[in-house]
Design an enzyme around this catalytic site. Sequence first.
Site, short mmCIF file in Angstrom:
data_model
loop_
_atom_site.label_atom_id
_atom_site.label_comp_id
_atom_site.label_asym_id
_atom_site.label_seq_id
_atom_site.Cartn_x
_atom_site.Cartn_y
_atom_site.Cartn_z
N GLU A 151 -34.04 1.96 -24.83
CA GLU A 151 -34.64 0.63 -24.78
C GLU A 151 -33.78 -0.35 -25.58
OE1 GLU A 151 -38.72 0.67 -26.03
OE2 GLU A 151 -39.03 -1.42 -25.42
N ASN A 181 -44.69 -0.99 -17.62
CA ASN A 181 -44.72 -0.05 -18.74
C ASN A 181 -45.96 -0.34 -19.59
OD1 ASN A 181 -43.40 1.78 -20.91
ND2 ASN A 181 -43.83 -0.11 -22.02
N GLU A 182 -46.68 0.69 -19.94
CA GLU A 182 -47.85 0.56 -20.81
C GLU A 182 -48.63 -0.72 -20.45
OE1 GLU A 182 -46.95 1.34 -24.97
OE2 GLU A 182 -46.43 3.42 -24.47
N TYR A 221 -47.13 10.28 -28.08
CA TYR A 221 -46.26 10.44 -29.25
C TYR A 221 -46.92 11.36 -30.28
CZ TYR A 221 -43.12 6.72 -27.66
OH TYR A 221 -42.21 5.99 -26.96
N GLU A 231 -42.40 8.73 -21.82
CA GLU A 231 -42.19 8.54 -23.26
C GLU A 231 -42.90 9.65 -24.01
OE1 GLU A 231 -42.88 4.61 -24.89
OE2 GLU A 231 -42.03 3.67 -23.08
N GLN A 252 -36.28 8.06 -28.46
CA GLN A 252 -35.33 7.49 -27.52
C GLN A 252 -33.97 8.09 -27.85
OE1 GLN A 252 -35.50 3.21 -27.32
NE2 GLN A 252 -37.72 3.18 -27.12
O1 AHR Z 1 -40.65 3.81 -27.61
C1 AHR Z 1 -41.13 2.73 -28.34
C2 AHR Z 1 -42.28 2.03 -27.65
O2 AHR Z 1 -43.37 2.89 -27.58
C3 AHR Z 1 -42.07 1.62 -26.22
O3 AHR Z 1 -41.40 0.41 -26.10
C4 AHR Z 1 -43.46 1.50 -25.72
O4 AHR Z 1 -43.56 1.74 -24.33
C5 AHR Z 1 -44.23 2.51 -26.54
O5 AHR Z 1 -45.38 1.98 -27.07
#
Ligand code: AHR
Length: 508
Positions: free
Chosen positions: A28, A175-176, A252, A308, A357
């Site tokens: 990103e 995205n999201e 995450y 992600e 990332q």
């Molecule tokens: O990876 C960092 C961020 O995490 C991304 O931009 C977003 O999609 C997620 O919340």
Amino acid sequence: MTTSTIAVIDLDLPGATISRHVYGHFAEHLGRCIYGGFWVGEDSPVANVRGIRSDVVEALRAISIPNLRWPGGCFADDYHWRDGVGPRESRPRMVNSHWGDVVEDNAFGTHEFMDLCELLGADPYVSGNLGSGSVAEMSAWVEYLTRADDSPMAALRRANGREQPWRVPFWGLGNEAWGCGGNMRAEQFASLARQYATYCRNHGGNLLYRIAAGANEADLHWTETLMRSFDDLAADRAGSAGPFQAVSLHYYTMAGSWSDKGDATGFSTDQWYVTMARARRMEELLTRHSTVMDRYDPHRKVGLVVDEWGTWWNVEKGTNPGFLYQQNTLRDALVAAVHFDAFHRHAERVVMANIAQTVNVLQAMILTDPDSGALVLTPTYHVFAMNTGHHDAAALAVHLRGVETRAVGATELPLVSASASVKGDTALVSLSNLDAETDRTLVLDLRGRDVVGHTARVLTATALDAHNTPEQLDAVAPADHAGVHPHPRGLEVELPAHSYVTVALELR
Ligand code: AHR
């Protein structure tokens, strides 16, 4: 003390193919991922090809990087692709309001990204702007990238120096969208995704695999709404998978809360176990989202893309909080190993996954020193390297017996994680000992085919937070593992405490 566990594997019962794309990556416009990570510019003293760091490309080629998702993340829904094409000196600037509130000069745009993918030998996964863009803008981007004739966008691409269209297999619709991508409701996004997908056309022989922005963690309603939304279209078009071909999922791993995620280093043993239990949650999420998808798509034509995933710690002290720079330790490596085991088990549904990332941000493969430019391969990188044998191999079921567990809050954490695959006359078994303190042995009960040879690798270190630095590049690095011995059932494998082991089997 050592304890014993048994893993039964039927080597002659191959399951679904593990897509190499579950070893995918995400880059990103965030912190030093693109700028300083991939991109240094042509005039940099750091060795580069047309501005792209050569050592980063070489490292990622060595792990057969299959795809790269770009330009975000949250950034994607703020990004207007026309700002990033044409002469670099005249590209407009913008504010990267999500990440550090810094000014983005658009030096790295479409042509630079596609050049990067060609250097990497990776398939591009372009994440289109659905949050603040327009249908026409996204449609034109697809045409710009993939159309061969003298259409307006193909002509513009040529004027900008690229004669031939590129091949773009993967296309993200937002995205999201439930958060930074527009704070939408599921129903609202599902309608928009249908609309945008319609105008993301297949030009010439370029077939787009359209991925609709999916759920956050356990938001099953989001997945259900997306699946329901194109059910009627799918029914109308026999043989077609509907307007989009996959839905995504983000998850995450943290050791703490959103406001205090825990530090990347200097954590306690308890935090190690909490982290492993949270990483194991990926398995549960895949099962639950897949179950919802199965109701609408029993033949599993629609893919689940975990675009992600990874660890998210408190940023390193003294760094810009908006840059999400974190250290990467042996703990991160084990988190990655646990995720891959889950992806392998769900190979029928999970067609792609992208760690967040690739360089200098969150759970990175590579860290680059901002001053010296030195490149460090992280422990996570080494798990990707040790697992390349799983790319496009057939998943094998691993039946574990006698696995000890440890109570972590309300959950029981199994202390061994495992998965396996077979490709022709080789099989690869991945084994993680998640126990912070105790060595164990594991018996591989290998059935169905003759094993005529083996090699093994181990990744471990003395400290749980061991990590690599420019001064100590190999503090955590894979080594040949001598702890694999013949056993009446197959092989006995020593698993040191907090270690990751792969055993490659030669079969007849
Ligand atoms: O990876 C960092 C961020 O995490 C991304 O931009 C977003 O999609 C997620 O919340």
